[in-house]
Design a protein around this motif. Structure first.
Motif, PDB file in Angstrom:
ATOM      1  N   SER A 336       0.744  -1.311   0.004  1.00 19.77           N
ATOM      2  CA  SER A 336       0.031   0.015  -0.198  1.00 19.77           C
ATOM      3  C   SER A 336       0.878   1.261   0.133  1.00 19.77           C
ATOM      4  O   SER A 336       0.666   2.222  -0.555  1.00 19.77           O
ATOM      5  N   PHE A 337       2.027   1.289   0.652  1.00 14.30           N
ATOM      6  CA  PHE A 337       2.984   2.348   0.724  1.00 14.30           C
ATOM      7  C   PHE A 337       3.355   2.654  -0.632  1.00 14.30           C
ATOM      8  O   PHE A 337       3.490   3.864  -1.153  1.00 14.30           O
ATOM      9  N   ILE A 338       3.909   1.587  -1.227  1.00 19.34           N
ATOM     10  CA  ILE A 338       4.666   1.870  -2.777  1.00 19.34           C
ATOM     11  C   ILE A 338       3.387   2.379  -3.620  1.00 19.34           C
ATOM     12  O   ILE A 338       3.706   3.046  -4.488  1.00 19.34           O
ATOM     13  N   SER A 366      -0.497  -2.812  -6.184  1.00 18.19           N
ATOM     14  CA  SER A 366      -1.794  -2.794  -5.744  1.00 18.19           C
ATOM     15  C   SER A 366      -2.576  -4.184  -5.602  1.00 18.19           C
ATOM     16  O   SER A 366      -3.301  -4.463  -5.071  1.00 18.19           O
ATOM     17  N   GLY A 367      -1.635  -4.924  -6.873  1.00 22.07           N
ATOM     18  CA  GLY A 367      -2.486  -6.582  -7.198  1.00 22.07           C
ATOM     19  C   GLY A 367      -2.086  -7.141  -5.766  1.00 22.07           C
ATOM     20  O   GLY A 367      -2.657  -8.125  -5.267  1.00 22.07           O
ATOM     21  N   GLY A 368      -0.536  -7.002  -5.294  1.00 22.72           N
ATOM     22  CA  GLY A 368      -0.421  -7.581  -4.004  1.00 22.72           C
ATOM     23  C   GLY A 368      -1.164  -7.229  -2.885  1.00 22.72           C
ATOM     24  O   GLY A 368      -1.551  -8.193  -2.039  1.00 22.72           O
ATOM     25  N   PHE A 369      -1.586  -6.073  -2.918  1.00 24.10           N
ATOM     26  CA  PHE A 369      -2.531  -5.651  -1.717  1.00 24.10           C
ATOM     27  C   PHE A 369      -3.716  -6.361  -1.594  1.00 24.10           C
ATOM     28  O   PHE A 369      -4.297  -6.973  -0.927  1.00 24.10           O
ATOM     29  N   ILE A 370      -4.778  -6.411  -3.135  1.00 28.01           N
ATOM     30  CA  ILE A 370      -5.815  -6.919  -3.158  1.00 28.01           C
ATOM     31  C   ILE A 370      -5.815  -8.396  -2.955  1.00 28.01           C
ATOM     32  O   ILE A 370      -6.702  -9.114  -2.331  1.00 28.01           O
ATOM     33  N   SER A 431      -2.292   7.192   0.808  1.00 27.14           N
ATOM     34  CA  SER A 431      -1.540   7.436   1.941  1.00 27.14           C
ATOM     35  C   SER A 431      -2.387   7.425   3.160  1.00 27.14           C
ATOM     36  O   SER A 431      -1.817   7.029   4.087  1.00 27.14           O
ATOM     37  N   CYS A 432      -3.518   7.516   3.109  1.00 24.45           N
ATOM     38  CA  CYS A 432      -4.558   7.591   4.394  1.00 24.45           C
ATOM     39  C   CYS A 432      -4.612   6.028   4.527  1.00 24.45           C
ATOM     40  O   CYS A 432      -4.437   5.595   5.768  1.00 24.45           O
TER      41      CYS A 432
END
Length: 440
Positions: A336-338, A366-370, A431-432
């Motif tokens: 999420s940070f990157i 974003s794919g890794g996050f999801i 960022s939030c």
């Protein structure tokens, strides 16, 4: 020499042990986890269920993520809704954003109902209704004609509402049913199942762009796509199986919500996911249109979503492996940070190289996050019986944020297409999300 206990005492102990196991499996008020030995962790039924869930994600959420093709097509060549509505203060693009926004809202918020129905043991009925509704609405979409208000309403009802409900009925159950068969490998298998979304989002924009913008045209192109989706959904339905018995009592969402919001890590994770959706779907819905309006070639613009989703697929494939070493929460925070840093770079999108770099990099992280959303919720859920309900709640919150975020991004973009404004808004929302994850 020890004297063995009487036979009736052994029977009583066995009965008591069996009763405890049934309670831990079916009673939602029981706080104990199932023992890891209770899960097969493989086998024909388990892996066929995972493959079926993969196909559901390919046809459902993967199709939803291809809406950028329709967004671009409607905006440039197809409908002029406002000419008939005579609403001069609202643009066509805002109307089309609402179609996609409502679709995503229902795709994930209906999980509140379908997740509960899964826990109640009506998985097959829910999947059957959801698959049939999705297929029917796709064929209805092919009947829409250009430049007519009632036809625009047909698009909204079929693609926005009907298809959203159909996909929503199958989305959460297809992910959650994997937890019936895996515990030790659950994060890895769920991440692999979620690659179905990325695979669909890679291939379906290519298929739709070539069908709709090719010789077949909109109507026949959508019909061909609907026929393919119908066949894959039938295969998926036949492959998936449940294993755990239904719960004897309905899940109390009041109880689940009360316990969830007292759980600080879970509540922060839900708020973070909701914030992340604003940036994700801004890229998903507007990357192709952004590329076209910046003068990039038509061929490259058509493949911009494929570039993004190829990066997303790579991120989903590696997320499950990386999380095994770094831990699920740490991997989620890193991705999420990157992602939030990369999305700010859309301000500088001017060339094919910059668009490709942004698409690949943002898609990957974003794919890794999801891919780790469902494993993260499972990781943060103390009771296995509440996994379906908690995933449904988190998905519904994310969908609500997106439904509001897409039109807000469109309003910030304005009719003059000032692209840096929504890029900043999406980057700040990312960022939030990072802040919420650290707070948890």
């Amino acid at each position: 020499m020890s004297i063995p206990p009487p036979r009736n005492e052994i029977a009583a102990q066995a009965s008591k042990s069996t009763l405890q196991r049934v309670k831990s499996t079916g009673d939602s008020s029981h706080a104990d986890h199932l023992d890891s030995s209770d899960f097969p962790e493989g086998g024909v039924t388990a892996w066929s269920t995972a493959i079926g869930a993969f196909l559901i994600q390919f046809c459902g959420a993967g199709y939803t993520c291809s809406y950028g093709v329709f967004q671009d097509f409607y905006t440039r060549t197809y409908l002029r809704i406002l000419h008939h509505l005579r609403l001069r203060h609202v643009s066509d693009l805002q109307c089309y954003s609402w179609i996609g926004g409502i679709n995503v809202l229902l795709t994930f918020s209906v999980g509140l109902v379908s997740g509960r129905l899964l826990d109640r043991g009506v998985f097959y009925h829910v999947m059957k209704i959801g698959c049939l509704l999705q297929c029917l609405c796709l064929f209805m979409l092919s009947l829409a004609k250009p430049n007519a208000y009632y036809q625009a309403s047909l698009i909204f009802l079929s693609q926005g509402i009907g298809s959203g409900v159909g996909i929503g009925l199958t989305n959460v159950p297809s992910i959650t049913v994997v937890s019936h068969h895996f515990q030790r490998r659950r994060a890895l298998v769920m991440a692999l199942v979620m690659t179905g979304l990325s695979t669909g989002a890679i291939l379906q924009p290519i298929i739709l762009n070539n069908l709709i913008n090719g010789r077949l045209g909109f109507a026949n192109g959508v019909r061909v796509s609907a026929g393919m989706i119908s066949g894959l959904l039938l295969i998926a339905y036949l492959l998936m199986h449940t294993r755990l018995p239904p719960q004897p009592q309905a899940i109390s969402y009041t109880r689940v919500l009360r316990n969830s919001w007292r759980d600080r890590p879970y509540s922060c994770a839900c708020l973070g996911m909701a914030a992340f959706e604003v940036g994700l779907f801004f890229v998903l819905f507007y990357l192709q249109l952004d590329s076209r309006l910046h003068g990039l070639s038509k061929g490259f613009s058509f493949y911009s979503l494929t570039i993004f989703n190829t990066g997303s697929l790579s991120g989903r494939l590696t997320a499950g492996v990386v999380s095994a070493y770094m831990g699920i929460p740490n991997t989620v925070i890193g991705c999420s940070f990157i992602s939030s840093a990369v999305i700010f770079s859309m301000i500088g999108l001017r060339s094919e190289a910059s668009a490709a770099l942004i698409g690949v990099s943002y898609g990957y992280f974003s794919g890794g996050f999801i891919a780790l959303i469902s494993p993260l919720i499972s990781y943060l859920t103390p009771e296995d019986s509440d996994i379906g309900a908690r995933i449904g709640i988190s998905f519904a919150m994310s969908a609500l944020t997106f439904c509001l975020g897409a039109p807000i991004c469109r309003a910030v973009l304005t009719s003059h297409y000032i692209w840096w404004r929504p890029a900043v808004l999406a980057g700040v929302s990312g960022s939030c999300e990072v802040a919420f994850c650290f707070s948890g």
